[in-house]
Design an enzyme around this catalytic site. Structure first.
Site, PDB file in Angstrom:
ATOM      1  N   GLY A 288       7.313   7.769  -0.693  1.00 56.50           N
ATOM      2  CA  GLY A 288       8.221   8.570   0.112  1.00 56.50           C
ATOM      3  C   GLY A 288       8.585   9.901  -0.500  1.00 56.50           C
ATOM      4  N   PRO A 331       2.761   6.992  -3.974  1.00 53.74           N
ATOM      5  CA  PRO A 331       2.733   8.270  -3.262  1.00 53.74           C
ATOM      6  C   PRO A 331       1.615   8.305  -2.225  1.00 53.74           C
ATOM      7  CG  PRO A 331       1.733   8.513  -5.423  1.00 53.74           C
ATOM      8  CD  PRO A 331       2.289   7.118  -5.365  1.00 53.74           C
ATOM      9  N   ARG A 333       2.058  10.827   1.097  1.00 52.87           N
ATOM     10  CA  ARG A 333       2.257  12.194   1.558  1.00 52.87           C
ATOM     11  C   ARG A 333       2.123  13.196   0.405  1.00 52.87           C
ATOM     12  NH1 ARG A 333       5.897  13.573   5.696  1.00 52.87           N
ATOM     13  NH2 ARG A 333       6.794  11.494   5.447  1.00 52.87           N
ATOM     14  N   ARG A 373       4.393  14.700  14.658  1.00 48.62           N
ATOM     15  CA  ARG A 373       5.607  14.701  13.844  1.00 48.62           C
ATOM     16  C   ARG A 373       6.688  15.634  14.392  1.00 48.62           C
ATOM     17  NH1 ARG A 373       5.688  16.593   9.231  1.00 48.62           N
ATOM     18  NH2 ARG A 373       7.252  15.179   8.332  1.00 48.62           N
ATOM     19  N   CYS A 404       0.430  17.741  28.522  1.00 48.57           N
ATOM     20  CA  CYS A 404       1.373  17.849  29.637  1.00 48.57           C
ATOM     21  C   CYS A 404       2.733  17.284  29.267  1.00 48.57           C
ATOM     22  CB  CYS A 404       0.804  17.148  30.872  1.00 48.57           C
ATOM     23  SG  CYS A 404      -0.660  17.959  31.519  1.00 48.57           S
ATOM     24  N   GLU A 405       3.358  17.872  28.275  1.00 49.20           N
ATOM     25  CA  GLU A 405       4.688  17.499  27.807  1.00 49.20           C
ATOM     26  C   GLU A 405       5.398  18.748  27.324  1.00 49.20           C
ATOM     27  OE1 GLU A 405       6.112  14.499  27.688  1.00 49.20           O
ATOM     28  OE2 GLU A 405       4.384  13.222  28.156  1.00 49.20           O
TER      29      GLU A 405
END
Length: 476
Positions: A288, A331, A333, A373, A404-405
C-alpha cells in the site's frame, strides 16, 4: 498519427482561452490554483526514470513516443523495464537479506513482469486463480508465492496445496476449516498467515482502506477474532502457523500508520506466545506504499519505509521480549506504478463555457475502460503533450475518454497548451498500477496493449485486444 490544425473557436464575451486576462472569470472555481511554470517539464518524482524530452518529444527507455504510438497503436501502456527493476532493487536493498519483499501482482500482472520481480530477488503475492496460474506459468518458484483473497474457492485452495505455495493467507473462519479439510485429504501441511485487521487509520480513500473493522478483509484484532483464528489454526494438525499478516490500505504516503500496525501486530504475537507458548516466525505488514501522481504528492521512499517499519518492530519486540520475526512487505503500486505511462491520441478539443469561465474538454481514444481510478475514487494524475513541445499559453483542460458516461474522466484538472490539436499525443504519468489490471471492455472497447521499453528497444508484454477477440467470446 495525423496532426490537424484547429479552426478558430468562438469564445464567450470576456473569456480568453488559456487563462489569459479577460473581463470575466477565466476558469471554473474548482480548478487548481495555478498552472505549472513549464508545461513541457517532466517532474522526476512522477515520470519514469528514463523519461526525457528529445527534440521536444517525450521518450521513454530511449524510444520516441511517436514511434511507440505508430508501432503499437493507442491507447498504449508503455512500461519502462529499467524503472520497474530498479524499484524492485530499491525495496530489496532497503529491507536487507534477513527480511522479505514480495511483489503484489494485483497492481499489474503478466508473466514477464513477474519474472522481472523474481530475477531482482522478490517473491510474488497473488489473490486469484488467474494470478496464480500466471505466476506458475512464468516459472515463479511455488515457494516464493503467497496466496491472498477474502473468498478463495475450494478449487483455488486445492491448487495452492497441489503447487506447494510458500504461504496461504487465511481470511475467515470458514477458510480455516476449508483449508484444514483439504490439507488433511491431500497430506500437505501448508504454511499459513492469519490476516489481522488492526483498526489503524490508513488516511487514504475509503475504498482502499483495509484495516478498519467494518470491511470484508481479515480478523478483527479489537473484537478478539484474530486471537480466536490463531487458536483454531494451532488446533489443526494439518496447518502450520507461519505468522501474521496485516494490510492497512493503499496509496499511503505517511509510513506512521504502518508503524502503528507493526506495534499492534507484535503485541498480538506476544499474546500468542503467552497463551500458547508459540513464537511466530514471520510478520507480513503488507503493502500500500504510495507514489507521486502529481507534484503535490510526497510519498516516502523505500529506505524511509524500511527504517520506520524495522525500528517499530525492533522496539516492540524489545518491549515484549519477543524474538524478532522475519519482516515481509508487499509493494505493488510502488514498483509498477511510476514506470508506466499511458499514451493517448487526442480526438476532439471542445471549449465549454462554465460558471462564467471556460473549460476545454480534451477527448482521447481511451478512458475509463483502461483507467477506472479517476471515476472510482477521484484519483489525480499528471499529463503532458507528448508528441511535441509547445510554447503556447496554458489552458485549463479536462481529459476525458470516449465512453458513454459523464464520469469518464482520465485527468480532471490538467493544464495543456492552448494550441493542442486533434492528432496530438498525450501522456498520462504513473499508470502502471491498477489501470491495465482493472481494465474492462465497457462499450465493447478492446483493452490496450502493454509494451516494455528498454535501451532503445520495445516489445509487447500484453498484446492489444481486437474486436475479433470480443466476438469470439460471444456465443450467439
Amino acid at each position: 498519427m495525423t496532426s490537424f490544425a484547429r479552426p478558430p473557436v468562438p469564445q464567450p464575451d470576456g473569456v480568453v482561452r488559456g487563462g489569459r486576462p479577460g473581463a470575466a472569470a477565466q476558469v471554473p472555481d474548482d480548478h487548481p490554483p495555478a498552472p505549472p511554470a513549464d508545461l513541457n517539464a517532466l517532474g522526476p518524482a512522477i515520470w519514469p526514470r528514463t523519461a526525457r524530452r528529445q527534440d521536444g518529444v517525450l521518450s521513454i527507455g530511449g524510444i520516441d513516443a511517436r514511434d511507440l504510438a505508430a508501432e503499437f497503436g493507442t491507447p498504449l501502456f508503455a512500461c519502462d523495464e529499467a524503472d520497474f527493476r530498479a524499484r524492485c532493487r530499491d525495496f530489496r536493498d532497503a529491507f536487507g537479506p534477513g527480511d522479505a519483499v514480495c511483489y503484489a501482482a494485483k497492481a499489474f500482472c503478466c508473466r514477464e513482469v513477474l519474472r522481472w520481480a523474481v530475477q531482482e530477488g522478490l517473491g510474488v503475492d497473488v489473490c486469484t486463480e488467474g494470478e496464480l496460474e500466471t505466476a506458475l506459468s512464468a516459472g515463479v518458484p511455488a515457494g516464493l508465492i503467497t496466496l491472498h483473497g477474502n473468498n478463495k474457492s475450494t478449487g483455488e485452495l486445492a491448487r495452492a496445496l497441489d503447487a506447494g505455495l510458500g504461504h496461504i493467507v487465511l481470511d475467515s473462519f470458514e477458510e480455516i476449516a476449508r483449508l484444514a479439510y483439504l490439507a488433511e485429504r491431500s497430506g500437505a501441511r501448508p504454511r499459513v498467515l492469519v490476516r489481522v485487521t488492526t483498526g489503524v487509520d490508513a488516511r487514504t480513500h475509503e475504498y482502499i482502506a483495509t484495516a478498519h473493522d467494518d470491511q470484508k478483509f481479515g480478523f478483527s484484532l479489537a473484537s478478539g477474532a484474530a486471537a480466536e483464528a490463531v487458536r483454531r489454526v494451532l488446533a489443526s494438525p494439518d496447518l502450520d502457523l507461519a505468522g501474521l499478516h496485516s494490510h492497512i490500505g493503499s496509496q499511503i504516503t505517511d509510513p506512521a500508520g504502518f508503524a502503528s500496525a507493526a506495534r499492534l501486530m507484535v503485541g498480538l504475537a506476544a499474546a500468542i506466545r503467552d497463551e500458547h507458548g508459540v513464537e511466530i516466525a514471520e510478520l507480513d505488514l503488507g503493502g500500500g506504499f504510495g507514489i507521486a501522481y502529481t507534484a503535490g504528492d510526497t510519498p516516502a521512499d523505500p529506505a524511509a519505509i524500511a527504517r520506520v517499519l524495522t525500528e517499530s518492530v525492533d522496539a516492540a519486540c524489545r518491549e515484549t521480549r519477543l524474538p524478532r520475526p522475519r519482516l515481509t512487505v508487499e509493494p505493488g503500486r510502488a514498483i509498477a506504478g511510476p514506470g508506466t505511462v499511458t499514451l493517448y491520441e487526442v480526438g476532439t478539443v471542445k471549449d465549454v463555457p462554465f460558471d462564467g469561465g471556460l473549460r476545454t474538454y480534451v477527448s482521447v481514444d481511451g478512458g475509463m475502460s483502461d483507467n477506472i481510478r479517476t471515476a472510482l475514487y477521484d484519483a489525480r494524475y499528471t499529463c503532458v503533450l507528448a508528441s511535441r513541445e509547445s510554447a503556447a499559453a496554458p489552458m485549463l483542460s479536462r481529459v476525458v475518454g470516449r465512453h458513454c458516461e459523464s464520469g469518464d474522466i482520465v485527468v480532471r484538472h490538467a493544464y495543456l497548451p492552448a494550441d493542442l490539436s486533434p492528432g496530438d499525443l498525450l501522456a498520462v504519468a504513473a499508470t502502471g498500477a491498477y489501470c491495465r489490471s482493472a481494465a474492462s471492455n465497457y462499450n465493447h472497447v478492446p483493452r490496450p496493449a502493454v509494451a516494455a521499453v528498454r535501451d532503445g528497444a520495445a516489445r509487447v508484454l500484453v498484446r492489444r485486444e481486437t474486436i475479433g477477440d470480443l466476438l469470439r467470446l460471444d456465443a450467439g
